[in-house]
Design an enzyme around this catalytic site. Structure first.
Site, short mmCIF file in Angstrom:
data_model
loop_
_atom_site.label_atom_id
_atom_site.label_comp_id
_atom_site.label_asym_id
_atom_site.label_seq_id
_atom_site.Cartn_x
_atom_site.Cartn_y
_atom_site.Cartn_z
N GLN A 326 44.18 36.21 34.60
CA GLN A 326 45.09 36.32 33.46
C GLN A 326 45.93 37.59 33.55
OE1 GLN A 326 45.07 33.87 31.16
NE2 GLN A 326 46.62 34.70 29.78
N GLU A 327 45.31 38.69 33.97
CA GLU A 327 45.98 39.98 33.99
C GLU A 327 46.95 40.13 35.16
OE1 GLU A 327 46.10 42.35 31.90
OE2 GLU A 327 44.41 42.08 30.55
N SER A 328 46.54 39.69 36.35
CA SER A 328 47.33 40.05 37.54
C SER A 328 47.49 38.94 38.57
CB SER A 328 46.66 41.24 38.24
OG SER A 328 45.37 40.86 38.74
#
Length: 474
Positions: A326-328
């Protein structure tokens, strides 16, 4: 382990001719009639679906859930405005019993429409049409200096007389082979294999461990990309309808799904999905990749680090992998507009606080991110005792900050909602914290927040985590 299983297959084949004469036992179990229909599903807010886990219908690739059935189901659930809850099972009889018992609402597999099954369950409109084909070796590679040995390929169905064919237990392939045995006036030894999905049986054929299996043609042709020594050109059936199934009592659900399927099959989106999984040869690249849950079993190249560091905090590494995706998207060099960096998108001041010296180092970044998560968990643990409930608050706080989450908890409590429950309680107030009537409330200490992002952040991570748990071993 594999040799032991093959020994069992061989023993089972000795009794195959006896089994061929038995009637199917698929519908022998009595089920109570369950009256769950569309209204009940809408009130529940989610539709419970079972599908099968293979390289075409449902899998995870580079951290993303994908698959022909999965993409159809996502499109349908989005249209209906329902959350999609997927479970995985390759057991045909178990799936039918769970449907009739009300444990699931829809069977979304390559389910062949047959008269026997139609007496027990209600089939939807077909989502595709295909034939059943014989899967056999066209050659096998010898070891050492010996030349390649070519097998005699069966083309005439009459030549199946006396042959032993291994198929998935209680599948439509069993019924078809029984009928074919009668049609050719000779016995076909049918060995039903429990727990093995069709692609696993194809793998056994390709490796020379069983001589034949049967598969739907569209699935069989996909597998010729993975095994260059299998032949799938011999059809053993006429074209057959492949559909989903619902309970006979779920008339409204059946009508809605049918209307959606009829219209959706006319769209460019459906044609794109079908081409993607059954025609496009790039699917070979997907399945051969190490980051495919079927073949390589990896989510990312950082799995080992994620597992090692997650274990220190007694966290499920698949949850952390979902957060990192989700983040990266597993790109350690990425930097957000706000200055967050690395796999877990740490802000520089957060990285400093938790002792991260090299913020773009995958190992250092993951260590720092897990320390931050654990720190948040420790703060929220004082008020939210249930760990499954608390993780939703922790994820939201990781995204937007603990202060905004605590504001939403205070707003929930002030308005008569449960401040310790996320769904339909605290999440509502965080979602709406961008509105003046919410962020100007006296109980709010941290002001405006664009709450839509953390709201979807929690949902997306947990949904992806469910997919990881479906197909990736802990």
């Amino acid at each position: 382990m594999r040799h032991s299983y093959i020994l069992i297959l061989v023993i089972a084949s000795l009794f195959a001719s006896c089994k061929t004469d038995k009637k199917p036992t698929l519908f022998n179990r009595a089920n109570k009639e369950v009256d769950i229909d569309l209204d009940d599903i809408v009130k529940r807010g989610k539709i419970k679906v079972v599908t099968d886990y293979n390289s075409t219908n449902y899998f995870v690739y580079k951290g993303r859930p994908l698959g022909y059935q999965f993409e159809l189901l996502k499109a349908m659930s989005n249209q209906l405005g329902l959350k999609l809850e997927i479970t995985v099972s390759n057991n045909v009889e178990e799936n039918i019993n769970n449907l009739l018992n009300g444990d699931i609402d829809l069977i979304a597999t390559n389910f062949t429409v047959t008269r026997n099954r139609s007496n027990k369950i209600a089939f939807t409109e077909p989502h595709c049409v295909t034939r059943q084909v014989l899967v056999q070796q066209k050659y096998r590679n010898s070891t050492g200096s010996e030349p390649t040995i070519f097998n005699e390929v069966i083309r005439n169905q009459l030549d199946l007389a006396g042959k032993t064919i291994y198929v998935q237990e209680n599948s439509s392939f069993v019924e078809r082979l029984r009928n074919l045995s009668n049609e050719i006036g000779d016995s076909i030894n049918i060995v039903e294999i429990p727990d093995y999905e069709v692609e696993q049986l194809i793998d056994l054929v390709a490796n020379g461990e069983i001589p034949y299996t049967v598969c739907d043609e569209n699935m069989a042709r996909i597998n010729t990309n993975f095994y260059d020594n299998i032949d799938v050109e011999t059809a053993i059936s006429f074209p057959q309808k492949i559909a989903w199934a619902v309970r006979p009592t779920s008339n409204d659900l059946l009508d809605v799904v049918n209307n959606w399927l009829i219209n959706f099959k006319k769209t460019k989106q459906y044609k794109r999905i079908y081409r993607k999984y059954f025609i496009n040869e790039r699917s070979k690249h997907l399945v051969d990749a190490g980051f495919h849950s079927i073949r390589g079993g990896k989510v990312s190249i950082y799995d080992a680090i994620i597992k090692k560091e997650s274990k220190k905090y007694d966290l499920d590494w698949r949850l952390i992998a979902s957060l990192i995706y989700q983040e990266s998207r597993f790109h350690p060099e990425i930097e957000s507009w706000a200055g967050a960096k690395g796999l877990m998108q740490l802000m520089p001041e957060t990285a400093d606080y938790f002792g991260v010296k090299e913020i773009t180092s995958p190992s250092e970044n993951i260590k720092g991110g897990l320390k931050f998560l654990t720190w948040l968990d420790g703060r929220l643990k004082k008020t939210i005792e249930d760990p499954e409930e608390r993780i939703k608050f922790v994820l939201a706080a990781y995204n937007v900050g603990l202060g905004h989450v605590q504001d939403a908890m205070r707003l929930a409590e002030k308005n008569g909602k449960n401040p310790l429950i996320w769904k339909d309680n605290v999440d509502y107030y965080l979602l709406n914290k961008s509105k003046p009537e919410f962020y100007n409330d006296p109980v709010v200490k941290y002001g405006y927040c664009r709450g839509e992002e953390p709201y979807h952040y929690v949902t997306d991570i947990l949904e992806r985590y469910d997919h990881y748990k479906n197909v990736i071993m802990d």
